[in-house]
Design an enzyme around this catalytic site. Sequence first.
Site, mmCIF file in Angstrom:
data_model
loop_
_atom_site.group_PDB
_atom_site.id
_atom_site.type_symbol
_atom_site.label_atom_id
_atom_site.label_comp_id
_atom_site.label_asym_id
_atom_site.label_seq_id
_atom_site.Cartn_x
_atom_site.Cartn_y
_atom_site.Cartn_z
ATOM 1 N N ARG A 165 42.687 31.315 33.000
ATOM 2 C CA ARG A 165 41.659 30.289 32.767
ATOM 3 C C ARG A 165 41.790 29.244 33.866
ATOM 4 O O ARG A 165 42.829 29.119 34.509
ATOM 5 C CB ARG A 165 41.812 29.657 31.398
ATOM 6 C CG ARG A 165 43.113 28.935 31.187
ATOM 7 C CD ARG A 165 43.198 28.287 29.794
ATOM 8 N NE ARG A 165 44.457 27.616 29.622
ATOM 9 C CZ ARG A 165 44.774 26.427 30.135
ATOM 10 N NH1 ARG A 165 43.893 25.783 30.876
ATOM 11 N NH2 ARG A 165 45.955 25.892 29.943
ATOM 12 N N THR B 197 40.644 38.441 34.074
ATOM 13 C CA THR B 197 39.702 39.342 33.404
ATOM 14 C C THR B 197 38.251 38.905 33.598
ATOM 15 O O THR B 197 37.341 39.650 33.256
ATOM 16 C CB THR B 197 39.995 39.391 31.895
ATOM 17 O OG1 THR B 197 39.870 38.078 31.356
ATOM 18 C CG2 THR B 197 41.398 39.936 31.626
ATOM 19 N N HIS C 1 41.378 54.836 31.310
ATOM 20 C CA HIS C 1 41.161 55.826 30.259
ATOM 21 C C HIS C 1 39.902 55.448 29.489
ATOM 22 O O HIS C 1 39.620 54.267 29.303
ATOM 23 C CB HIS C 1 42.348 55.855 29.285
ATOM 24 C CG HIS C 1 43.636 56.227 29.937
ATOM 25 N ND1 HIS C 1 43.968 57.532 30.226
ATOM 26 C CD2 HIS C 1 44.673 55.480 30.375
ATOM 27 C CE1 HIS C 1 45.146 57.561 30.810
ATOM 28 N NE2 HIS C 1 45.602 56.325 30.914
#
Length: 176
Positions: free
Chosen positions: A167, A152, A103
Amino acid sequence: MWQQLKDWYSTYRVKRRLTTCGSNLRARNPGLFFPGVGAEIHVGDNVLIERDVRFSLGDGGKIYIGDDTYLGDGCNLLAVDELRIGKGCAISWHVLFMDTSSHPVGMEGEEAVLKVAPIVIEDHVWIGCRAVILKGVTVGEGAIVANNAVVTRDVPPRSLVGGNPARVIRENVTWS
């Protein structure tokens, strides 16, 4: 015998949905394909696609799966732009790959923008169950992504990552 016949029929139905397909594909999910206009799915040799793997592609989206790769039950591959999975990868069950924010998003006073960036999984990567790989990420060769990790950012080669956000936990890991 019935299972072999069922696997053969399922593989036949999956091959019909692929743009290109190498030899020795085994697929157990005959109907979870949602391609946009001009979307492409390319699969290499000796690939195993387990049950309920979902392929969702936007218009012109592309998915590439390398030789000798395994996709576990319930994986979800969403490619508005591009998703590349290398050779010799082991993708556990219920892993989500998503190359878009889905979105338009923006901060107050900014125009909301839909963010899309390709995902690259290099060769010989192991991704644990329920991991999430998000837009713009490259997972380096030989890396391991732990169960439930949310990736990410890029993952260095031969490293173990885990957590939310993921991480580096260990470096210079190997797996076979």
